[in-house]
Scaffold this active site. Sequence first.
Site, PDB file in Angstrom:
ATOM      1  N   ASP A   1       3.696 -35.317  42.878  1.00  0.00           N
ATOM      2  CA  ASP A   1       4.743 -34.633  42.135  1.00  0.00           C
ATOM      3  C   ASP A   1       4.831 -35.277  40.748  1.00  0.00           C
ATOM      4  OD1 ASP A   1       7.075 -33.034  41.643  1.00  0.00           O
ATOM      5  OD2 ASP A   1       8.305 -34.782  42.121  1.00  0.00           O
TER       6      ASP A   1
ATOM      7  N   ASP B   1       8.038 -34.872  38.029  1.00  0.00           N
ATOM      8  CA  ASP B   1       9.384 -35.339  37.681  1.00  0.00           C
ATOM      9  C   ASP B   1       9.982 -36.151  38.821  1.00  0.00           C
ATOM     10  OD1 ASP B   1      10.269 -33.741  35.037  1.00  0.00           O
ATOM     11  OD2 ASP B   1       9.058 -32.422  36.310  1.00  0.00           O
TER      12      ASP B   1
ATOM     13  N   ASP C   1       9.628 -36.977  45.244  1.00  0.00           N
ATOM     14  CA  ASP C   1      10.993 -37.504  45.303  1.00  0.00           C
ATOM     15  C   ASP C   1      12.036 -36.485  45.704  1.00  0.00           C
ATOM     16  OD1 ASP C   1      10.665 -36.168  42.671  1.00  0.00           O
ATOM     17  OD2 ASP C   1      12.731 -36.843  42.367  1.00  0.00           O
TER      18      ASP C   1
END
Length: 285
Positions: free
Chosen positions: A37, A39, A220
């Site tokens: 991922d 961000d 996240d």
Amino acid sequence: MSDTFTHRRVADVPHALDDPQALAAALGGRTPALFLDYDGTLTPIVPRPEDAVLSDAARAVVRRVAAVLPVAVVSGRDRPDVERLVAIDGLIYAGSHGFDVEVPGGGTLENPVSGDWSQTLDAAERALHAGLDAIDGAQVERKKFSIAAHYRRIADADYPAFRAVLDEVGGRFPDLKEKPGKKVFELQPAIDWHKGKCVLWLLQALDLDRPDVAPLFLGDDVTDEDAFRALQTVDGGLGILCADPAEDPARETAAAFRVDDPDQILTLLARLAGLAEAGGEEDAP
């Protein structure tokens, strides 16, 4: 995929850096294939998405690991946007939660759910702007395959009005579904596709669904849980969550391991690169 998955409180998930032997055992000598991922994983979360710039040090780590292991960036951002931000040739870039995929050399992979959703998304974007532009701090971010409505910068007192607009617009566009994230809601095509489906599809499309490969997804956000769950169905598949349990003690995750923040993600990537560079002869990542 099965709907039965293992979830644990984040605090109960083993730390990938504190317990490297456990991670090495989980890898079982397989070659990691990394799905990253952007961000909140490679970069910290920032108030405005356009300010999430990859540091030179982070780029150097990703470039190093990509030289020795398969690496794909799977982001909710538009593919050209995340490709520009990462700016490393030779990676696989999957944008819009896997709706838009490009492979090294400029080729694209048409996934099973590609299509033209522009008219529906255009109309929904106009409706969101009409309702949200008057709310201070609200931000509407148009992407090729979705629309993000950010509320990180709005006052708590304005959240009910923000939420009412989302509910009203969502009701007007039944062909779109709402996907929650960190201080953001996204309207996406209402089809059975997400980061987890994308990762499983990429494993097949790139000939990585082999017993000698361990697919790892590092993320996240709650949108990354789809990938963590998907990898529970793959022999050797592992989710690695980037989250400090102190920040959300009640959160549960399908990830097998965790780290606390993007800096620790980079440390882990550097360890995996070192292991691959050494030909797997080290005892642990």
